[in-house]
Design an enzyme around this catalytic site. Structure first.
Site, PDB file in Angstrom:
ATOM      1  N   SER A  19      47.427  10.309  37.202  1.00  0.00           N
ATOM      2  CA  SER A  19      46.758   9.036  36.865  1.00  0.00           C
ATOM      3  C   SER A  19      47.120   8.837  35.229  1.00  0.00           C
ATOM      4  O   SER A  19      48.140   8.496  35.019  1.00  0.00           O
ATOM      5  CB  SER A  19      45.185   9.130  37.287  1.00  0.00           C
ATOM      6  N   GLU A  29      49.927 -12.573  40.163  1.00  0.00           N
ATOM      7  CA  GLU A  29      50.827 -13.854  39.603  1.00  0.00           C
ATOM      8  C   GLU A  29      52.262 -13.508  39.530  1.00  0.00           C
ATOM      9  O   GLU A  29      52.751 -12.467  39.694  1.00  0.00           O
ATOM     10  CB  GLU A  29      49.995 -14.296  38.169  1.00  0.00           C
ATOM     11  N   HIS A  37      48.928   4.792  40.768  1.00  0.00           N
ATOM     12  CA  HIS A  37      48.097   4.122  41.573  1.00  0.00           C
ATOM     13  C   HIS A  37      48.919   2.934  42.006  1.00  0.00           C
ATOM     14  O   HIS A  37      48.349   1.996  42.014  1.00  0.00           O
ATOM     15  CB  HIS A  37      46.642   3.709  41.165  1.00  0.00           C
TER      16      HIS A  37
END
Lengths: 287, 287
Positions: B144, B162, B186
């Site tokens: 992570s 977007e 992730h």
């Protein structure tokens, strides 16, 4: 100069209009510049345009149809009507068929793409539209669900937020106006890259076209598509893929796709559907 | 046979262990097969492993560090300790430096990548880790936030949902263990394809590596990375890009990227960082 241009458009007869297929990613501007819808009217013959709106994807066909009627009339189209087709039987109605034979532009609204295909697929009305689009007599536009149906294979639904896998996307059969492509709409707005890649992995003979909201891939009859509007058109080209896992492996196994080619296109960029070449807006040949 | 293999690992001395850098996409399995963490221990010397855990990214370093201590001890590592570095000054502590000089594996936990870089960047402790990783004396793993810091350029934050644009991603400077890459973690789980493409558009001399949860890109010293775990590693390669809009255009304008190459890799697939070649798992040469 803008006046001159507008005048020259007005003087064109529908026969002289360069028809196109406008595939719109949904939520196109209906209030301000309205560039995409304006281009649709222009390509349908401008002041000579006779536009039919097919709101069959929608559960509120009168409301959505009425909204587009006002817009296209404001833009100066000569005639605009809603073909409120709710049942397959209506596709044999002589009045509807006559309208589709006479009009210069057909607009497919948003809603549910499965519903739209259920009503239109393999009907005489559909045959008229397809034949007239193919022969360059008719400009066709579809937004959202109306865009999803453009390919032979259609994305009916799917997920996001997980590793790409074949079970992530639900496929169905579309209306096949541009059989070579698999269209996805509201594309980056709804994080749909993974479901389009998953669709293409199962249909590597097709080209993935992901269209953002207020954005349009306008397909010309010569094979070029051009981007209009404010977002991206994403092309997912599997032509050079060297390896993918077989469809018979577990459908939820993570997908391999080696050597995918990807283009992020924006306003004015062009892409050739058959040559698979891309032309930046700066090199655009004015048409 | 599995017993034989385990035994041969045990008999290896740390000196003979093939070190690697394990870049983990977060949320790796800590309970069941624990393949990724098990591989880290094996590459750190198995029963001869001396592992230090650096939980500096986390606001709860003792809790997160304690969890990994138990896991690595259960896996049979000889020695496991937490280096609870919370301030930059601690990086000059002779005890911490001695541990980093002596250990065979360093594990960077999750948390906040900016915090981790703030504590470690340009410190003597960092120099020791980098030099020992480079010379093959030390296996490094980061999950992570601990994965995000691996490149020279680091993704500090960003958006999704977007159209791709340069303002969608916030960049910072990472720890540069593998300077050639920009890591995102992730990855598909949080729909981060767009922000990685946006990062790569601004740094086209780097390679984008998007790593899903419970998935690892394990970088060998010869330039090959190999995928472990249950999700995808996505490689975004801008080497062949023919066109992108200039950084000086509006940062929120939609991004052009023509001729991006993309690979979806899964378990066992390999990719060469310098040759930019991909090797499917089926052709894997056992190591």
């Amino acid at each position: 100069m803008p006046q001159l241009k507008a005048k020259s458009l007005e003087m064109r007869t529908p026969q002289a209009t360069k028809t196109a297929v406008l595939v719109i990613g949904g939520a196109e501007d209906k209030v301000h510049g309205r560039e995409i819808l304006r281009t649709f009217v222009s390509r349908s013959g401008a002041s000579n345009a006779y536009i039919t709106i097919i709101p069959s994807a929608s559960r509120e066909p009168s409301i959505i149809g009425g909204r587009y009627i006002r817009i296209f009339e404001e833009m100066g189209a000569q005639k605009v009507e809603i073909l409120d087709i709710r049942e397959r039987e209506q596709c044999e109605d002589p009045y509807i068929q006559a309208s589709l034979e006479a009009c210069s532009g057909v607009f497919l609204t948003g809603g549910d793409q499965l519903r739209l295909c259920g009503v239109l697929a393999d009907t005489p009305a559909m045959d008229i539209i397809r034949q007239r689009v193919r022969s360059g007599q008719l400009t066709l536009a579809g937004t959202s669900a109306g865009a999803a149906v453009m390919g032979h294979h259609m994305i009916a639904g799917g997920g996001s937020g997980e590793s790409p896998n074949r079970s992530l996307v639900d496929m169905a059969t579309g209306l096949g106006f541009i059989p070579e492509v698999i269209v996805d709409q509201h594309f980056h707005n709804r994080n749909r890259m993974v479901r389009l890649m998953s669709a293409i992995a199962s249909h590597p003979d097709r080209l993935g076209i992901g269209i953002d909201e207020d954005t349009c891939a306008m397909f010309e009859r010569d094979g070029w598509l051009q981007v209009l509007g404010k977002g991206s058109v994403t092309v997912v080209d599997p032509t050079e893929v060297t390896h993918t896992n077989e469809p018979h492996v577990g459908a939820t196994d993570p997908l391999n796709l080696h050597n995918l080619r990807l283009h992020l296109l924006s306003h004015g960029d062009r892409y050739h559907l058959y040559q698979r070449t891309v032309l930046p807006a700066v090199y655009r040949i004015s048409s």
